[in-house]
Write a protein that holds these residues in place. Structure first.
Motif, PDB file in Angstrom:
ATOM      1  N   TYR A  54       0.904  -1.141   0.039  1.00 51.60           N
ATOM      2  CA  TYR A  54      -0.241   0.090  -0.109  1.00 51.60           C
ATOM      3  C   TYR A  54       0.870   1.401   0.492  1.00 51.60           C
ATOM      4  N   ALA A  55       1.591   0.907   0.743  1.00 53.46           N
ATOM      5  CA  ALA A  55       2.815   2.489   0.645  1.00 53.46           C
ATOM      6  C   ALA A  55       3.859   2.910  -0.178  1.00 53.46           C
ATOM      7  N   THR A  56       3.962   1.829  -0.877  1.00 52.15           N
ATOM      8  CA  THR A  56       4.594   2.019  -1.499  1.00 52.15           C
ATOM      9  C   THR A  56       3.699   2.546  -3.178  1.00 52.15           C
ATOM     10  N   VAL A  57       2.118   1.941  -3.328  1.00 51.18           N
ATOM     11  CA  VAL A  57       1.628   2.370  -4.716  1.00 51.18           C
ATOM     12  C   VAL A  57       1.471   4.026  -4.646  1.00 51.18           C
ATOM     13  N   ARG A  58       1.526   4.522  -3.288  1.00 48.11           N
ATOM     14  CA  ARG A  58       0.601   5.627  -2.370  1.00 48.11           C
ATOM     15  C   ARG A  58       1.643   6.393  -2.755  1.00 48.11           C
ATOM     16  N   ARG A  59       3.223   6.610  -2.264  1.00 47.69           N
ATOM     17  CA  ARG A  59       3.505   7.119  -2.521  1.00 47.69           C
ATOM     18  C   ARG A  59       4.194   7.169  -3.748  1.00 47.69           C
ATOM     19  N   VAL A  60       4.463   6.176  -4.528  1.00 48.06           N
ATOM     20  CA  VAL A  60       4.600   6.708  -6.098  1.00 48.06           C
ATOM     21  C   VAL A  60       3.278   7.899  -6.588  1.00 48.06           C
ATOM     22  N   LEU A  61       2.166   7.056  -6.324  1.00 43.23           N
ATOM     23  CA  LEU A  61       1.035   8.315  -6.666  1.00 43.23           C
ATOM     24  C   LEU A  61       1.352  10.121  -6.236  1.00 43.23           C
ATOM     25  N   ASP A  62       1.543   9.556  -4.753  1.00 41.86           N
ATOM     26  CA  ASP A  62       1.679  10.786  -4.485  1.00 41.86           C
ATOM     27  C   ASP A  62       2.380  12.028  -5.325  1.00 41.86           C
ATOM     28  N   ILE A  63       4.079  11.106  -5.199  1.00 43.69           N
ATOM     29  CA  ILE A  63       4.305  12.064  -5.744  1.00 43.69           C
ATOM     30  C   ILE A  63       4.449  12.879  -7.532  1.00 43.69           C
ATOM     31  N   TRP A  64       3.584  11.300  -8.183  1.00 49.47           N
ATOM     32  CA  TRP A  64       3.909  12.139  -9.744  1.00 49.47           C
ATOM     33  C   TRP A  64       2.448  12.929  -9.366  1.00 49.47           C
ATOM     34  N   GLU A  65       1.557  12.686  -8.679  1.00 48.50           N
ATOM     35  CA  GLU A  65       0.570  13.662  -8.061  1.00 48.50           C
ATOM     36  C   GLU A  65       0.738  14.811  -8.623  1.00 48.50           C
ATOM     37  N   ASP A  66       1.847  15.174  -7.678  1.00 44.52           N
ATOM     38  CA  ASP A  66       2.674  16.166  -7.296  1.00 44.52           C
ATOM     39  C   ASP A  66       3.314  16.861  -8.502  1.00 44.52           C
ATOM     40  N   TYR A  67       3.749  16.435  -9.220  1.00 48.02           N
ATOM     41  CA  TYR A  67       4.495  16.786 -10.404  1.00 48.02           C
ATOM     42  C   TYR A  67       3.090  17.229 -11.857  1.00 48.02           C
ATOM     43  N   PHE A  68       1.949  16.630 -11.950  1.00 49.67           N
ATOM     44  CA  PHE A  68       1.334  16.860 -12.978  1.00 49.67           C
ATOM     45  C   PHE A  68       0.302  17.797 -11.715  1.00 49.67           C
ATOM     46  N   GLY A  69       0.373  18.234 -10.633  1.00 55.28           N
ATOM     47  CA  GLY A  69      -0.194  19.432  -9.829  1.00 55.28           C
ATOM     48  C   GLY A  69      -1.426  19.272  -9.842  1.00 55.28           C
ATOM     49  N   ARG A  70      -1.726  17.696  -9.949  1.00 53.61           N
ATOM     50  CA  ARG A  70      -3.445  17.767  -9.704  1.00 53.61           C
ATOM     51  C   ARG A  70      -3.532  15.883  -9.707  1.00 53.61           C
ATOM     52  N   ALA A  71      -5.151  16.121  -9.331  1.00 57.67           N
ATOM     53  CA  ALA A  71      -5.459  14.291  -9.195  1.00 57.67           C
ATOM     54  C   ALA A  71      -4.969  14.010 -10.337  1.00 57.67           C
ATOM     55  N   ILE A  72      -4.217  12.626 -10.242  1.00 58.59           N
ATOM     56  CA  ILE A  72      -4.282  11.431 -11.630  1.00 58.59           C
ATOM     57  C   ILE A  72      -6.017  10.460 -11.044  1.00 58.59           C
ATOM     58  N   GLN A  73      -6.477  10.129 -12.179  1.00 53.95           N
ATOM     59  CA  GLN A  73      -7.453   9.773 -12.190  1.00 53.95           C
ATOM     60  C   GLN A  73      -7.691   8.435 -12.819  1.00 53.95           C
ATOM     61  N   TRP A  74      -8.281   7.696 -12.319  1.00 58.08           N
ATOM     62  CA  TRP A  74      -7.777   6.079 -12.687  1.00 58.08           C
ATOM     63  C   TRP A  74      -8.645   5.608 -13.972  1.00 58.08           C
ATOM     64  N   HIS A  75      -7.994   4.749 -14.773  1.00 57.11           N
ATOM     65  CA  HIS A  75      -8.648   4.392 -16.022  1.00 57.11           C
ATOM     66  C   HIS A  75      -9.681   3.971 -15.820  1.00 57.11           C
ATOM     67  N   PHE A  76      -9.451   3.312 -14.896  1.00 57.29           N
ATOM     68  CA  PHE A  76     -11.291   2.050 -14.501  1.00 57.29           C
ATOM     69  C   PHE A  76     -12.096   2.980 -13.875  1.00 57.29           C
ATOM     70  N   GLU A  77     -11.840   4.020 -13.894  1.00 55.08           N
ATOM     71  CA  GLU A  77     -12.454   5.153 -12.727  1.00 55.08           C
ATOM     72  C   GLU A  77     -14.372   4.583 -13.001  1.00 55.08           C
ATOM     73  N   SER A  78     -14.870   4.204 -14.333  1.00 55.99           N
ATOM     74  CA  SER A  78     -16.050   3.787 -14.563  1.00 55.99           C
ATOM     75  C   SER A  78     -16.793   3.037 -14.143  1.00 55.99           C
ATOM     76  N   ASP A  79     -15.710   2.043 -13.631  1.00 57.07           N
ATOM     77  CA  ASP A  79     -16.424   1.520 -12.899  1.00 57.07           C
ATOM     78  C   ASP A  79     -15.706   0.445 -10.932  1.00 57.07           C
ATOM     79  N   PHE A  80     -14.527   1.011 -11.062  1.00 65.01           N
ATOM     80  CA  PHE A  80     -14.408   1.130  -9.467  1.00 65.01           C
ATOM     81  C   PHE A  80     -14.164   1.861  -8.824  1.00 65.01           C
TER      82      PHE A  80
END
Length: 454
Positions: free
Chosen positions: A110-136
């Motif tokens: 969990y911590a690895t995936v959450r940490r990597v997402l935090d890092i890259w959302e910081d670079y994008f400057g916004r939330a990264i929405q899941w590509h599967f958000e229409s189902d999950f």
């Protein structure tokens, strides 16, 4: 940018511990593990918002019992039996878990995936929405299934174990504790979310496939450089000399996983075929080279190394004597300036992270080419720095032979005769031979009598 990320999270986020690289990796002298202790990281979720599992509003861990790998007929959500969710300590954090426990493995995933997402959302400057958000609404993380493989898919990541030399499962090597592999797989999800997929059945997606694998590697590389212990080891080993052969050999010793080594390659487009992992190498190399060149450019600006040393290390001298001299000069420059070298590398890391985020947010997946990615990177650099690093980028990509293919329409020449500027009087009239109304040059005309007026 991410130099500030940990400062922002220190007082508000939830603490975990993660090994920067697999704990089974040994020092080159055989004296012990390369990273003997996990490093404490802080994720963006506050302890009050953290759920047992661990989990949050974006992802959650299910430690499934007796689960078979997902396939085309068996997909999330998992509805079978599972072990009790991992609970935080009394202070709401998870950094108290015993590294030898199963609970630590689940929390690390969990911590690895959450940490990597935090890092890259910081670079994008916004939330990264899941590509599967229409189902999950959340990513399902399954850490330890009895399987000698791992996979990512639509709405899930599930990991098993490595293999022993005899081909049996090696329970001492859980993939869910391998930061590089987890970050690489999350990188695929980021590209699906931000770039998308080709929409035409006529698009073979050769460069798209290579870009996907390259992006997974780059997501992992940039994220791994957020471990201070790994950055310190890298610089102490290379003394900042990251582009010569000695530097390549030493950096390769950081890990026997492909994500770190794959950036340090000498492959050009003429060396690779269409297989995505192989084709990714020149693109990953060009982008990683850009980061190192920006790093060394900053060292020159700070007068920590000379322009001559930077040039010689970049051009990869051809004799062992040159390499020894270059390494000695870097070692002399590094001594006493360790903190300044590290600051320059972290700034180059964050430049690359932002450069990639802007690039991936701009490119189209349809009929994507590496040359198109190069142009998007140059545009991203103009947005970030005003084009300060354009020459570095062009040089790194040119060395990798990333350019329009010989048959590209971008290389088509247009003479004034081709454009319809020929001698003649009166307005052009559309005919069967010239449906656009542009005059058709006479076969005998050499264009010499054409008159072009603005």
């Amino acid at each position: 940018m991410s130099l500030e990320l940990d400062r922002r999270l220190a007082d508000v986020g939830t603490r975990f511990r993660i090994f920067p690289q697999p704990r089974f990796l040994q020092k080159t002298d055989g004296s012990g593990p390369l990273f003997a202790e996990p490093e404490t990281v802080t994720v963006s979720v506050e302890p009050a918002a953290m759920r047992a599992g661990p989990g949050d509003d974006r992802m959650f861990v299910v430690d499934a019992i007796g689960k078979l790998p997902y396939n085309n007929f068996f997909r999330p959500p998992f509805r079978g039996s599972a072990r009790p969710p991992v609970q935080p300590g009394q202070d709401g954090h998870f950094d108290q878990l015993d590294p030898s426990s199963r609970e630590f493995s689940a929390a690390t995933m969990y911590a690895t995936v959450r940490r990597v997402l935090d890092i890259w959302e910081d670079y994008f400057g916004r939330a990264i929405q899941w590509h599967f958000e229409s189902d999950f609404d959340r990513l399902e993380l399954i850490p330890l299934i009895e399987w000698d493989n791992a996979q990512s898919g639509y709405g899930f990541l599930e990991f098993g174990f490595g293999r022993k030399p005899n081909g049996t499962i090696d329970h001492e090597r859980p993939f869910c504790e391998n930061f590089d592999v987890l970050a690489h797989e999350l990188g695929h999800s980021i590209i699906f979310a931000e770039v998308g997929v080709p929409g035409s059945p006529f698009d073979e997606g050769v460069d798209y496939g290579g870009m996907h694998e390259s992006a997974g590697d780059l997501v992992a590389i940039v994220a791994s450089l957020h471990f201070h212990s790994l950055v310190d080891h890298l610089l102490d080993t290379t003394k900042g000399n990251l582009l010569t052969i000695n530097g390549l050999d030493r950096v390769g010793e950081l890990s026997d996983s492909r994500e770190i080594r794959v950036a340090l390659n000498s492959r050009r487009m003429s060396d690779v075929g269409d297989e995505p992992h192989e084709r990714s190498l020149p693109l990953t190399g060009a982008i990683f080279d850009t980061m190192v060149e920006v790093f060394q450019q900053d060292l020159v600006a700070k007068k920590l190394i000379s322009e001559d040393l930077r040039t010689r290390s970049t051009n990869l001298p051809g004799t062992a004597h040159d390499l020894i001299d270059i390494q000695a000069e870097f070692a002399a420059a590094y001594a006493g300036n360790e903190a300044a070298f590290k600051d320059s590398l972290l700034r180059a890391r964050d430049y690359l992270g932002r450069l990639l985020a802007v690039t991936w947010g701009a490119v189209s997946p349809d009929f994507l080419t590496y040359h198109g990615i190069l142009r998007a990177i140059l545009q991203a650099d103009r947005e970030i720095t005003g084009g300060e690093n354009a020459e570095i980028i062009r040089a790194c990509f040119a060395w990798r032979e990333i350019a329009p293919v010989p048959t590209s329409m971008l290389l088509r020449q247009h003479t004034i005769a081709n454009c319809g500027f020929v001698a003649g009087r009166g307005p052009a009239v559309a005919t069967a031979d010239s449906p656009t109304g542009h005059p058709i040059p006479s076969p005998r005309s050499n264009g010499a009598s054409a008159v072009v007026r603005s």
